[in-house]
Write a protein that holds these residues in place. Structure first.
Motif, PDB file in Angstrom:
ATOM      1  N   GLU A 125       6.840  56.601  27.781  1.00 30.21           N
ATOM      2  CA  GLU A 125       5.437  56.515  27.387  1.00 30.21           C
ATOM      3  C   GLU A 125       5.130  57.447  26.217  1.00 30.21           C
ATOM      4  OE1 GLU A 125       3.475  55.478  31.779  1.00 30.21           O
ATOM      5  OE2 GLU A 125       3.761  57.554  31.132  1.00 30.21           O
ATOM      6  N   ALA A 126       5.740  58.638  26.232  1.00 26.64           N
ATOM      7  CA  ALA A 126       5.507  59.599  25.151  1.00 26.64           C
ATOM      8  C   ALA A 126       6.059  59.083  23.826  1.00 26.64           C
ATOM      9  CB  ALA A 126       6.140  60.946  25.495  1.00 26.64           C
ATOM     10  N   VAL A 127       7.233  58.444  23.868  1.00 26.09           N
ATOM     11  CA  VAL A 127       7.813  57.889  22.648  1.00 26.09           C
ATOM     12  C   VAL A 127       6.954  56.722  22.143  1.00 26.09           C
ATOM     13  CG1 VAL A 127       9.855  56.771  21.637  1.00 26.09           C
ATOM     14  CG2 VAL A 127      10.127  58.661  23.260  1.00 26.09           C
ATOM     15  N   LEU A 128       6.354  55.966  23.068  1.00 24.40           N
ATOM     16  CA  LEU A 128       5.481  54.863  22.679  1.00 24.40           C
ATOM     17  C   LEU A 128       4.288  55.336  21.859  1.00 24.40           C
ATOM     18  CD1 LEU A 128       4.744  51.819  22.896  1.00 24.40           C
ATOM     19  CD2 LEU A 128       3.504  52.405  25.008  1.00 24.40           C
ATOM     20  N   LEU A 129       3.863  56.582  22.028  1.00 25.06           N
ATOM     21  CA  LEU A 129       2.743  57.101  21.234  1.00 25.06           C
ATOM     22  C   LEU A 129       3.013  56.971  19.739  1.00 25.06           C
ATOM     23  CD1 LEU A 129       1.795  60.371  23.181  1.00 25.06           C
ATOM     24  CD2 LEU A 129       0.571  58.189  23.166  1.00 25.06           C
ATOM     25  N   GLY A 130       4.287  57.006  19.353  1.00 23.83           N
ATOM     26  CA  GLY A 130       4.631  56.842  17.950  1.00 23.83           C
ATOM     27  C   GLY A 130       4.310  55.463  17.410  1.00 23.83           C
ATOM     28  N   ARG A 131       4.147  54.492  18.294  1.00 20.90           N
ATOM     29  CA  ARG A 131       3.869  53.110  17.866  1.00 20.90           C
ATOM     30  C   ARG A 131       2.373  52.811  17.755  1.00 20.90           C
ATOM     31  NH1 ARG A 131       7.095  51.097  15.024  1.00 20.90           N
ATOM     32  NH2 ARG A 131       6.140  49.049  15.431  1.00 20.90           N
ATOM     33  N   THR A 132       1.509  53.707  18.226  1.00 25.14           N
ATOM     34  CA  THR A 132       0.074  53.409  18.271  1.00 25.14           C
ATOM     35  C   THR A 132      -0.543  53.082  16.906  1.00 25.14           C
ATOM     36  OG1 THR A 132      -0.396  55.790  18.283  1.00 25.14           O
ATOM     37  CG2 THR A 132      -0.358  54.663  20.411  1.00 25.14           C
ATOM     38  N   PRO A 133      -0.048  53.605  15.774  1.00 21.26           N
ATOM     39  CA  PRO A 133      -0.642  53.189  14.494  1.00 21.26           C
ATOM     40  C   PRO A 133      -0.345  51.740  14.139  1.00 21.26           C
ATOM     41  CG  PRO A 133       0.549  55.274  14.261  1.00 21.26           C
ATOM     42  CD  PRO A 133       0.920  54.704  15.582  1.00 21.26           C
ATOM     43  N   HIS A 134       0.597  51.112  14.856  1.00 22.23           N
ATOM     44  CA  HIS A 134       1.060  49.786  14.469  1.00 22.23           C
ATOM     45  C   HIS A 134       0.510  48.654  15.330  1.00 22.23           C
ATOM     46  CE1 HIS A 134       4.010  51.558  11.714  1.00 22.23           C
ATOM     47  NE2 HIS A 134       4.271  52.431  12.675  1.00 22.23           N
ATOM     48  N   PHE A 135      -0.035  48.968  16.513  1.00 20.00           N
ATOM     49  CA  PHE A 135      -0.534  47.873  17.350  1.00 20.00           C
ATOM     50  C   PHE A 135      -2.027  48.029  17.621  1.00 20.00           C
ATOM     51  CE2 PHE A 135       1.419  50.823  20.544  1.00 20.00           C
ATOM     52  CZ  PHE A 135       0.291  51.127  21.297  1.00 20.00           C
TER      53      PHE A 135
ATOM     54  N   GLN B 186      14.895  69.369  25.716  1.00 18.31           N
ATOM     55  CA  GLN B 186      14.764  67.938  26.009  1.00 18.31           C
ATOM     56  C   GLN B 186      13.427  67.393  25.494  1.00 18.31           C
ATOM     57  OE1 GLN B 186      15.285  68.268  30.246  1.00 18.31           O
ATOM     58  NE2 GLN B 186      17.418  67.582  30.183  1.00 18.31           N
ATOM     59  N   ALA B 187      12.367  68.160  25.714  1.00 21.02           N
ATOM     60  CA  ALA B 187      11.051  67.729  25.248  1.00 21.02           C
ATOM     61  C   ALA B 187      11.005  67.646  23.724  1.00 21.02           C
ATOM     62  CB  ALA B 187       9.974  68.687  25.762  1.00 21.02           C
ATOM     63  N   GLN B 188      11.707  68.555  23.054  1.00 18.36           N
ATOM     64  CA  GLN B 188      11.743  68.516  21.588  1.00 18.36           C
ATOM     65  C   GLN B 188      12.429  67.244  21.090  1.00 18.36           C
ATOM     66  OE1 GLN B 188      10.120  70.867  19.946  1.00 18.36           O
ATOM     67  NE2 GLN B 188      10.468  69.891  17.975  1.00 18.36           N
ATOM     68  N   ARG B 189      13.472  66.829  21.777  1.00 18.83           N
ATOM     69  CA  ARG B 189      14.147  65.578  21.408  1.00 18.83           C
ATOM     70  C   ARG B 189      13.231  64.373  21.600  1.00 18.83           C
ATOM     71  NH1 ARG B 189      18.743  66.232  25.352  1.00 18.83           N
ATOM     72  NH2 ARG B 189      19.181  64.022  24.957  1.00 18.83           N
ATOM     73  N   VAL B 190      12.357  64.440  22.598  1.00 17.71           N
ATOM     74  CA  VAL B 190      11.388  63.364  22.803  1.00 17.71           C
ATOM     75  C   VAL B 190      10.450  63.270  21.601  1.00 17.71           C
ATOM     76  CG1 VAL B 190       9.463  62.563  24.222  1.00 17.71           C
ATOM     77  CG2 VAL B 190      11.498  63.521  25.312  1.00 17.71           C
ATOM     78  N   LEU B 191      10.019  64.414  21.066  1.00 12.51           N
ATOM     79  CA  LEU B 191       9.132  64.395  19.904  1.00 12.51           C
ATOM     80  C   LEU B 191       9.827  63.810  18.679  1.00 12.51           C
ATOM     81  CD1 LEU B 191       7.176  67.781  20.050  1.00 12.51           C
ATOM     82  CD2 LEU B 191       6.580  65.547  21.014  1.00 12.51           C
ATOM     83  N   VAL B 192      11.114  64.099  18.521  1.00  8.38           N
ATOM     84  CA  VAL B 192      11.864  63.513  17.413  1.00  8.38           C
ATOM     85  C   VAL B 192      11.952  61.996  17.599  1.00  8.38           C
ATOM     86  CG1 VAL B 192      14.082  63.442  16.215  1.00  8.38           C
ATOM     87  CG2 VAL B 192      13.177  65.630  17.008  1.00  8.38           C
ATOM     88  N   ALA B 193      12.224  61.565  18.838  1.00  9.22           N
ATOM     89  CA  ALA B 193      12.287  60.125  19.123  1.00  9.22           C
ATOM     90  C   ALA B 193      10.942  59.461  18.841  1.00  9.22           C
ATOM     91  CB  ALA B 193      12.704  59.895  20.580  1.00  9.22           C
ATOM     92  N   ARG B 194       9.864  60.119  19.209  1.00  2.30           N
ATOM     93  CA  ARG B 194       8.525  59.566  18.960  1.00  2.30           C
ATOM     94  C   ARG B 194       8.290  59.359  17.463  1.00  2.30           C
ATOM     95  NH1 ARG B 194       3.463  63.256  20.487  1.00  2.30           N
ATOM     96  NH2 ARG B 194       4.144  64.288  18.583  1.00  2.30           N
ATOM     97  N   ALA B 195       8.698  60.349  16.656  1.00  2.00           N
ATOM     98  CA  ALA B 195       8.513  60.247  15.203  1.00  2.00           C
ATOM     99  C   ALA B 195       9.373  59.140  14.610  1.00  2.00           C
ATOM    100  CB  ALA B 195       8.836  61.585  14.542  1.00  2.00           C
TER     101      ALA B 195
END
Length: 260
Positions: free
Chosen positions: A95-105, A141-150
């Motif tokens: 769900e956190a990585v999905l936040l990176g997609r919010t500008p697109h949908f 681990q949380a930092q890697r999630v932020l990279v994945a989100r970006a």
């Protein structure tokens, strides 16, 4: 085609942090922002990311005013990985990585959005954690999630503010390798605020040395990493060598004389 930072000035109260910084980074280039604590490298990423508004100067990409963009348009253009791995809600990794997609949908994510999320999770090796809550993860681990989100955000500019500081050595290397690969294969412009000169010398195409809010040297790592300049900026004698096409910086360590 490039990212242009033009004569940017920024202060925290009366403390001037960026004093007329100008920089150009071509598309497909991985650029390291280096310097001691307080030199302005993290602040510069925040200005480009839209977190801070400069007192003067501007930021352009492909000739367009980045700082004048609306929030959604800015998020489509620029992805930002902050130092802090805090997520505003208690979300799962996916769900956190999905936040990176919010500008697109619009109302909700589509199949293509979830595919980009799963791809980013795979690139960062987070498959075993994707159902876990962010609050249950370690800092690294949380930092890697932020990279994945970006990465899932699919932007043209990627900003990373010391993203490897909480990672162990393996994930430091893998993250830097991944960013370098993405910049080259997708033509993305990437700026990383980082302390490790040797990581910058090995993985980055461009190095910018900041000190007291100004750029002191810039160019390829081989051009920027001048022994005298590094000694002046960091207050430490160093040696600089090129090995196998990469630049290596070594501190000259002197024994301390303890007073009796």
């Amino acid at each position: 085609m490039s990212l242009v930072i033009d004569d940017v000035r920024f202060s925290y109260g009366k403390h001037l942090v960026l004093d007329g910084v100008s920089l150009e980074v071509q598309e497909g280039t991985f650029c390291a922002l280096l310097g001691p604590n307080g030199s302005g490298k993290s602040t510069l990423t925040k200005v480009v990311a839209g977190v801070h508004r400069p007192a003067s100067g501007g930021v352009r990409f492909r000739g367009d005013d980045v700082l004048g963009l609306g929030r959604r348009a800015h998020a489509r253009l620029i992805g930002y990985v902050p130092q802090s791995a805090e997520v505003p809600f208690d979300l799962t990794v996916r769900e956190a990585v999905l936040l990176g997609r919010t500008p697109h949908f619009g109302i909700g994510p589509g199949r293509a959005d979830w595919e980009r999320v799963d791809e980013a999770i795979g690139l960062l090796g987070l498959e075993e954690l994707e159902g876990r809550s962010i609050s249950q993860l370690s800092g690294g681990q949380a930092q890697r999630v932020l990279v994945a989100r970006a990465i899932a955000q699919d932007t043209r500019v990627l900003l990373l503010d010391e993203p490897t500081s909480a990672l162990d050595l393996r994930y430091q290397i893998e993250t830097l390798q991944l960013v370098r690969q993405i910049t080259r294969s997708h033509g993305i412009t990437a700026l990383i605020a980082i302390h490790d000169l040797n990581h910058a010398g090995r993985f980055c195409d461009q190095a910018v040395l900041l000190h007291r809010g100004r750029i002191q040297r810039a160019g390829t790592p081989a051009e920027a990493f001048d022994e005298a300049a590094l000694a002046d900026i960091y207050g430490l004698d160093v040696t600089v060598e090129e090995r196998d096409g990469y630049v290596e910086v070594r501190p000259v360590v002197h024994e301390l004389e303890l007073q009796r």
